[in-house]
Design an enzyme around this catalytic site. Structure first.
Site, PDB file in Angstrom:
ATOM      1  N   ASN A   1     -25.400  18.980  19.696  1.00 16.63           N
ATOM      2  CA  ASN A   1     -24.857  18.602  18.387  1.00 16.63           C
ATOM      3  C   ASN A   1     -26.000  18.548  17.359  1.00 16.63           C
ATOM      4  OD1 ASN A   1     -22.996  17.480  16.490  1.00 16.63           O
ATOM      5  ND2 ASN A   1     -23.615  15.401  17.030  1.00 16.63           N
TER       6      ASN A   1
ATOM      7  N   LYS B   1     -24.528   5.010   7.154  1.00 16.64           N
ATOM      8  CA  LYS B   1     -25.073   6.356   6.927  1.00 16.64           C
ATOM      9  C   LYS B   1     -24.195   7.173   5.979  1.00 16.64           C
ATOM     10  CE  LYS B   1     -24.808   7.554  11.301  1.00 16.64           C
ATOM     11  NZ  LYS B   1     -24.194   6.319  11.838  1.00 16.64           N
TER      12      LYS B   1
ATOM     13  N   GLY C   1     -28.984   6.327  12.530  1.00 16.11           N
ATOM     14  CA  GLY C   1     -28.764   4.896  12.804  1.00 16.11           C
ATOM     15  C   GLY C   1     -27.437   4.702  13.498  1.00 16.11           C
TER      16      GLY C   1
ATOM     17  N   SER D   1     -27.694  10.595  15.773  1.00 20.36           N
ATOM     18  CA  SER D   1     -28.903  11.222  16.351  1.00 20.36           C
ATOM     19  C   SER D   1     -29.753  10.181  17.076  1.00 20.36           C
ATOM     20  CB  SER D   1     -29.706  11.968  15.287  1.00 20.36           C
ATOM     21  OG  SER D   1     -29.808  11.261  14.064  1.00 20.36           O
TER      22      SER D   1
ATOM     23  N   THR E   1     -21.727   6.266   3.958  1.00 29.54           N
ATOM     24  CA  THR E   1     -21.571   5.662   2.627  1.00 29.54           C
ATOM     25  C   THR E   1     -22.775   6.009   1.762  1.00 29.54           C
ATOM     26  OG1 THR E   1     -20.365   3.863   3.675  1.00 29.54           O
ATOM     27  CG2 THR E   1     -21.150   3.470   1.435  1.00 29.54           C
TER      28      THR E   1
ATOM     29  N   GLY F   1     -20.292   5.119  27.105  1.00 27.65           N
ATOM     30  CA  GLY F   1     -21.489   5.722  26.499  1.00 27.65           C
ATOM     31  C   GLY F   1     -21.481   5.598  24.991  1.00 27.65           C
TER      32      GLY F   1
ATOM     33  N   SER G   1     -23.640   3.630  14.617  1.00 27.45           N
ATOM     34  CA  SER G   1     -22.313   3.735  14.009  1.00 27.45           C
ATOM     35  C   SER G   1     -22.069   2.451  13.213  1.00 27.45           C
ATOM     36  CB  SER G   1     -21.273   3.878  15.128  1.00 27.45           C
ATOM     37  OG  SER G   1     -19.980   3.871  14.578  1.00 27.45           O
TER      38      SER G   1
HETATM   39  N1  LIG Z   1     -19.692   7.431  22.456  1.00 29.90           N
HETATM   40  C1  LIG Z   1     -19.893   7.428  21.134  1.00 29.90           C
HETATM   41  N2  LIG Z   1     -21.097   7.011  20.639  1.00 29.90           N
HETATM   42  C2  LIG Z   1     -21.285   7.020  19.305  1.00 29.90           C
HETATM   43  N3  LIG Z   1     -20.369   7.428  18.380  1.00 29.90           N
HETATM   44  C3  LIG Z   1     -19.169   7.842  18.843  1.00 29.90           C
HETATM   45  C4  LIG Z   1     -18.883   7.857  20.225  1.00 29.90           C
HETATM   46  N4  LIG Z   1     -17.613   8.316  20.378  1.00 29.90           N
HETATM   47  C5  LIG Z   1     -17.129   8.586  19.147  1.00 29.90           C
HETATM   48  N5  LIG Z   1     -18.058   8.293  18.221  1.00 29.90           N
HETATM   49  C6  LIG Z   1     -17.841   8.558  16.775  1.00 29.90           C
HETATM   50  O1  LIG Z   1     -18.551   9.755  16.510  1.00 29.90           O
HETATM   51  C7  LIG Z   1     -19.452   9.586  15.436  1.00 29.90           C
HETATM   52  C8  LIG Z   1     -20.868  10.010  15.839  1.00 29.90           C
HETATM   53  O2  LIG Z   1     -21.045  11.368  15.711  1.00 29.90           O
HETATM   54  P1  LIG Z   1     -22.543  11.899  15.620  1.00 29.90           P
HETATM   55  O3  LIG Z   1     -22.460  13.385  15.483  1.00 29.90           O
HETATM   56  O4  LIG Z   1     -23.244  11.175  14.556  1.00 29.90           O
HETATM   57  O5  LIG Z   1     -23.139  11.484  17.041  1.00 29.90           O
HETATM   58  S1  LIG Z   1     -24.501  11.916  17.754  1.00 29.90           S
HETATM   59  O6  LIG Z   1     -25.528  12.059  16.722  1.00 29.90           O
HETATM   60  O7  LIG Z   1     -24.264  13.181  18.453  1.00 29.90           O
HETATM   61  O8  LIG Z   1     -24.807  10.845  18.708  1.00 29.90           O
HETATM   62  C9  LIG Z   1     -19.509   8.114  15.104  1.00 29.90           C
HETATM   63  O9  LIG Z   1     -19.421   8.084  13.697  1.00 29.90           O
HETATM   64  P2  LIG Z   1     -20.194   7.043  12.764  1.00 29.90           P
HETATM   65  O10 LIG Z   1     -19.472   5.768  12.973  1.00 29.90           O
HETATM   66  O11 LIG Z   1     -19.979   7.596  11.389  1.00 29.90           O
HETATM   67  O12 LIG Z   1     -21.646   6.970  13.109  1.00 29.90           O
HETATM   68  C10 LIG Z   1     -18.326   7.500  15.815  1.00 29.90           C
HETATM   69  O13 LIG Z   1     -17.275   7.327  14.899  1.00 29.90           O
HETATM   70  N1  LIG Z   2     -24.821  -0.994   2.197  1.00 25.10           N
HETATM   71  C1  LIG Z   2     -23.708  -1.525   2.718  1.00 25.10           C
HETATM   72  N2  LIG Z   2     -23.473  -2.853   2.631  1.00 25.10           N
HETATM   73  C2  LIG Z   2     -22.346  -3.386   3.170  1.00 25.10           C
HETATM   74  N3  LIG Z   2     -21.392  -2.667   3.794  1.00 25.10           N
HETATM   75  C3  LIG Z   2     -21.570  -1.340   3.899  1.00 25.10           C
HETATM   76  C4  LIG Z   2     -22.746  -0.701   3.360  1.00 25.10           C
HETATM   77  N4  LIG Z   2     -22.659   0.615   3.609  1.00 25.10           N
HETATM   78  C5  LIG Z   2     -21.511   0.810   4.266  1.00 25.10           C
HETATM   79  N5  LIG Z   2     -20.846  -0.358   4.432  1.00 25.10           N
HETATM   80  C6  LIG Z   2     -19.568  -0.543   5.129  1.00 25.10           C
HETATM   81  O1  LIG Z   2     -19.855  -0.451   6.519  1.00 25.10           O
HETATM   82  C7  LIG Z   2     -18.882   0.313   7.199  1.00 25.10           C
HETATM   83  C8  LIG Z   2     -19.552   1.517   7.885  1.00 25.10           C
HETATM   84  O2  LIG Z   2     -20.085   2.381   6.902  1.00 25.10           O
HETATM   85  P1  LIG Z   2     -20.275   3.932   7.190  1.00 25.10           P
HETATM   86  O3  LIG Z   2     -20.927   4.503   5.986  1.00 25.10           O
HETATM   87  O4  LIG Z   2     -19.000   4.540   7.646  1.00 25.10           O
HETATM   88  O5  LIG Z   2     -21.308   3.879   8.412  1.00 25.10           O
HETATM   89  P2  LIG Z   2     -21.741   5.019   9.448  1.00 25.10           P
HETATM   90  O6  LIG Z   2     -21.562   6.344   8.774  1.00 25.10           O
HETATM   91  O7  LIG Z   2     -23.176   4.722   9.766  1.00 25.10           O
HETATM   92  O8  LIG Z   2     -20.847   4.837  10.639  1.00 25.10           O
HETATM   93  C9  LIG Z   2     -17.855   0.724   6.153  1.00 25.10           C
HETATM   94  O9  LIG Z   2     -16.790  -0.197   6.220  1.00 25.10           O
HETATM   95  C10 LIG Z   2     -18.591   0.585   4.838  1.00 25.10           C
HETATM   96  O10 LIG Z   2     -17.736   0.254   3.777  1.00 25.10           O
END
Ligand SMILES: Nc1ncnc2c1ncn2[C@@H]1O[C@H](COP(=O)(O)OS(=O)(=O)O)[C@@H](OP(=O)(O)O)[C@H]1O
Ligand SMILES: Nc1ncnc2c1ncn2[C@@H]1O[C@H](COP(=O)(O)OP(=O)(O)O)[C@@H](O)[C@H]1O
Length: 202
Positions: free
Chosen positions: A82, A38, A32, A106, A40, A155, A34
């Site tokens: 990745n 995920k 899903g 992903s 958490t 991107g 960012s």
């Molecule tokens: N361009 C771009 N797009 C999306 N995300 C970005 C990008 N640049 C850096 N980040 C940070 O990298 C985390 C995503 O890493 P992933 O390994 O999950 O990415 S992927 O599955 O290869 O698309 C993602 O972490 P999460 O916020 O935890 O999802 C971001 O913090």
């Molecule tokens: N179920 C939820 N309800 C409300 N806020 C959430 C929930 N899960 C995570 N959060 C908040 O959302 C933000 C992103 O969570 P995170 O787990 O880092 O997401 P991801 O790994 O998909 O980037 C954090 O500030 C977290 O505290």
């Protein structure tokens, strides 16, 4: 490509390890946007299963970028590599009898499907964090959406790079039709699924 390679079989196999651990090796794959929750949920699930005496390992996309995948960025082909590597690591952990929890955007269907194809039917459980972009963007805990909107990150998934949903997610969270949105309660939903499918016994 390496040639002349022969697989070395062990006398202790996956079934033995599963018997030892009283669980079945499998993969829970959180996908899903960012900010969709995920990580958490992945760690809430890890904690809840640990309390039940089940061995898990969480692999977070952000964390592998610090080591195994530090040579990769976010171009289409880098994301594919990745996900491929994380899928291969998942295969090793599942073979070890461990419940492996991946937390990675992903975003591309093809890459997720390629990972699924590494596993026997059902052993990779895709969990889609169905949280709208507006909510993820409002959360923006790392300020990355802000950077992306300002053009400082190119991107970025959901902004100027796509997230491709699938039709065949095993679990979609939060579930439609109930008010369960807390990570702890959603972890219980995943655990119920694992129990029903027999992954929490050998
Ligand atoms: N361009 C771009 N797009 C999306 N995300 C970005 C990008 N640049 C850096 N980040 C940070 O990298 C985390 C995503 O890493 P992933 O390994 O999950 O990415 S992927 O599955 O290869 O698309 C993602 O972490 P999460 O916020 O935890 O999802 C971001 O913090
Ligand atoms: N179920 C939820 N309800 C409300 N806020 C959430 C929930 N899960 C995570 N959060 C908040 O959302 C933000 C992103 O969570 P995170 O787990 O880092 O997401 P991801 O790994 O998909 O980037 C954090 O500030 C977290 O505290």
């Amino acid at each position: 490509m390496a040639t002349n390679i022969v697989w070395h079989k062990s006398s202790v196999g996956k079934l033995h390890r599963q018997e030892l651990l009283q669980q079945k090796g499998c993969v829970i794959w959180f996908t899903g946007l960012s900010g969709s929750g995920k990580s958490t949920l992945a760690y809430a699930l890890c904690q809840a299963l640990y309390s039940r005496g089940k061995l898990t390992y969480v692999l977070d996309g952000d964390n592998v970028q610090h080591g195994l995948n530090r040579d990769l960025a976010f171009k289409v082909e880098d994301r594919a590599e990745n996900i491929r590597r994380i899928g291969e690591v998942a295969k090793l952990f599942a073979d070890a009898g461990i419940i492996y929890i991946a937390s990675v955007i992903s975003p591309y269907r093809k890459d997720r499907d390629a990972c699924c194809a590494l596993f026997p039917e059902g052993d990779l459980i895709k969990v889609f964090m169905d949280v709208p972009l507006q909510i993820c963007e409002a959360r923006d805990p790392k300020g990355l959406y802000n950077f992306a909107r300002a053009g400082k990150i190119k991107g970025f998934t959901g902004v100027d790079d796509p997230y491709e949903p699938s039709l065949n997610f095993e679990i979609v969270l939060p579930e439609k039709g109930n008010n369960i949105t807390s990570p702890y309660e959603m972890a219980e939903t995943v655990i119920s699924y694992l129990e029903e499918k027999g992954y929490l016994r050998a």
